[in-house]
Design a protein around this motif. Sequence first.
Motif, PDB file in Angstrom:
ATOM      1  N   VAL A 172       0.850  -1.187   0.000  1.00  0.00           N
ATOM      2  CA  VAL A 172       0.000   0.000   0.000  1.00  0.00           C
ATOM      3  C   VAL A 172       0.886   1.237   0.000  1.00  0.00           C
ATOM      4  O   VAL A 172       1.775   1.377   0.843  1.00  0.00           O
ATOM      5  CB  VAL A 172      -0.930   0.011   1.242  1.00  0.00           C
ATOM      6  CG1 VAL A 172      -1.676   1.329   1.341  1.00  0.00           C
ATOM      7  CG2 VAL A 172      -1.894  -1.161   1.190  1.00  0.00           C
ATOM      8  N   HIS A 173       0.626   2.133  -0.950  1.00  0.00           N
ATOM      9  CA  HIS A 173       1.353   3.409  -0.992  1.00  0.00           C
ATOM     10  C   HIS A 173       0.682   4.341   0.018  1.00  0.00           C
ATOM     11  O   HIS A 173      -0.344   4.954  -0.267  1.00  0.00           O
ATOM     12  CB  HIS A 173       1.315   4.014  -2.390  1.00  0.00           C
ATOM     13  CG  HIS A 173       2.297   5.132  -2.570  1.00  0.00           C
ATOM     14  ND1 HIS A 173       2.506   6.117  -1.624  1.00  0.00           N
ATOM     15  CD2 HIS A 173       3.145   5.396  -3.577  1.00  0.00           C
ATOM     16  CE1 HIS A 173       3.427   6.956  -2.060  1.00  0.00           C
ATOM     17  NE2 HIS A 173       3.836   6.539  -3.246  1.00  0.00           N
ATOM     18  N   VAL A 174       1.264   4.408   1.213  1.00  0.00           N
ATOM     19  CA  VAL A 174       0.611   5.096   2.329  1.00  0.00           C
ATOM     20  C   VAL A 174       0.436   6.589   2.103  1.00  0.00           C
ATOM     21  O   VAL A 174      -0.497   7.183   2.654  1.00  0.00           O
ATOM     22  CB  VAL A 174       1.341   4.828   3.669  1.00  0.00           C
ATOM     23  CG1 VAL A 174       1.299   3.341   3.997  1.00  0.00           C
ATOM     24  CG2 VAL A 174       2.770   5.322   3.647  1.00  0.00           C
ATOM     25  N   ASP A 175       1.282   7.190   1.279  1.00  0.00           N
ATOM     26  CA  ASP A 175       1.167   8.632   1.017  1.00  0.00           C
ATOM     27  C   ASP A 175      -0.088   8.955   0.212  1.00  0.00           C
ATOM     28  O   ASP A 175      -0.526  10.107   0.183  1.00  0.00           O
ATOM     29  CB  ASP A 175       2.379   9.148   0.233  1.00  0.00           C
ATOM     30  CG  ASP A 175       3.714   8.833   0.885  1.00  0.00           C
ATOM     31  OD1 ASP A 175       3.739   8.376   2.050  1.00  0.00           O
ATOM     32  OD2 ASP A 175       4.750   9.027   0.225  1.00  0.00           O
ATOM     33  N   ASP A 224       1.815   8.746  10.504  1.00  0.00           N
ATOM     34  CA  ASP A 224       2.531   8.578  11.767  1.00  0.00           C
ATOM     35  C   ASP A 224       2.424   7.123  12.220  1.00  0.00           C
ATOM     36  O   ASP A 224       1.882   6.261  11.509  1.00  0.00           O
ATOM     37  CB  ASP A 224       1.983   9.529  12.834  1.00  0.00           C
ATOM     38  CG  ASP A 224       0.499   9.342  13.103  1.00  0.00           C
ATOM     39  OD1 ASP A 224      -0.111   8.403  12.561  1.00  0.00           O
ATOM     40  OD2 ASP A 224      -0.052  10.149  13.872  1.00  0.00           O
ATOM     41  N   HIS A 225       2.921   6.812  13.422  1.00  0.00           N
ATOM     42  CA  HIS A 225       2.893   5.446  13.916  1.00  0.00           C
ATOM     43  C   HIS A 225       1.464   4.897  13.971  1.00  0.00           C
ATOM     44  O   HIS A 225       1.212   3.751  13.582  1.00  0.00           O
ATOM     45  CB  HIS A 225       3.542   5.355  15.307  1.00  0.00           C
ATOM     46  CG  HIS A 225       3.513   3.974  15.877  1.00  0.00           C
ATOM     47  ND1 HIS A 225       4.361   2.977  15.453  1.00  0.00           N
ATOM     48  CD2 HIS A 225       2.698   3.418  16.796  1.00  0.00           C
ATOM     49  CE1 HIS A 225       4.078   1.857  16.105  1.00  0.00           C
ATOM     50  NE2 HIS A 225       3.075   2.104  16.934  1.00  0.00           N
ATOM     51  N   ASN A 272       8.499   4.225  10.753  1.00  0.00           N
ATOM     52  CA  ASN A 272       7.309   3.692  11.418  1.00  0.00           C
ATOM     53  C   ASN A 272       6.896   2.347  10.832  1.00  0.00           C
ATOM     54  O   ASN A 272       6.494   1.445  11.560  1.00  0.00           O
ATOM     55  CB  ASN A 272       6.146   4.690  11.332  1.00  0.00           C
ATOM     56  CG  ASN A 272       6.347   5.879  12.238  1.00  0.00           C
ATOM     57  OD1 ASN A 272       6.867   5.753  13.345  1.00  0.00           O
ATOM     58  ND2 ASN A 272       5.942   7.052  11.779  1.00  0.00           N
ATOM     59  N   GLY A 273       6.997   2.203   9.528  1.00  0.00           N
ATOM     60  CA  GLY A 273       6.661   0.942   8.884  1.00  0.00           C
ATOM     61  C   GLY A 273       7.595  -0.183   9.293  1.00  0.00           C
ATOM     62  O   GLY A 273       7.161  -1.316   9.539  1.00  0.00           O
TER      63      GLY A 273
END
Length: 188
Positions: free
Chosen positions: A60-63, A71-72, A97-98
């Motif tokens: 998953v592209h978190v951005d 964040d965490h 965090n990842g």
Amino acid sequence: MRKLDQLLIENPVIGAIRNDEDLEKVISSNVLVVFVLYGSIINLKDICEKLKAAGKVVFVHVDLIEGLKGDHTGMLFIKQCGAPYGIITTKATNIKNGKKLNFCVIQRIFVVDALSLMTGIKNIQAVLPDAVEVMPGVASRIIKSMENQVRVPIIAGGLIQTKRDVMDSLGAGAMAISTTNRELWNLS
């Protein structure tokens, strides 16, 4: 689950999906590894579940997930909600965090000039992602120059439109390519 290096060697074409139509197409394609480049905190679980039910390895592209803070707690939400194999991000804090949550982490960098290349290499060396996605992926010379400076798999992404682009990027040293071009998803 196999290590990322082995996954990429055995599956050098990665399906990158941007919408629900792409989701349906990638499920029936030959690609094993899928980059999710869309979604929100509302539908992320459903997207990941559909892909995993089809036997896909999900990143998953978190951005790009709407409503998510990187964040965490945001990373923990992704872990509990979608439980993907890994994440993709351009941000060093998301990588850290990842990694704390044992995600396989891919750092995406955009190389537009010599300064962005040097900065990208320094960032990779500082945060130590599991792999790096270099954009645009048709930049074979850039991939070749990075190959000896970073000790992680290189994935070429962005503007990969033809089989020739795939072969050029792999020939330059990329371990895999990611593409939204559905016609290339069945090359693997």
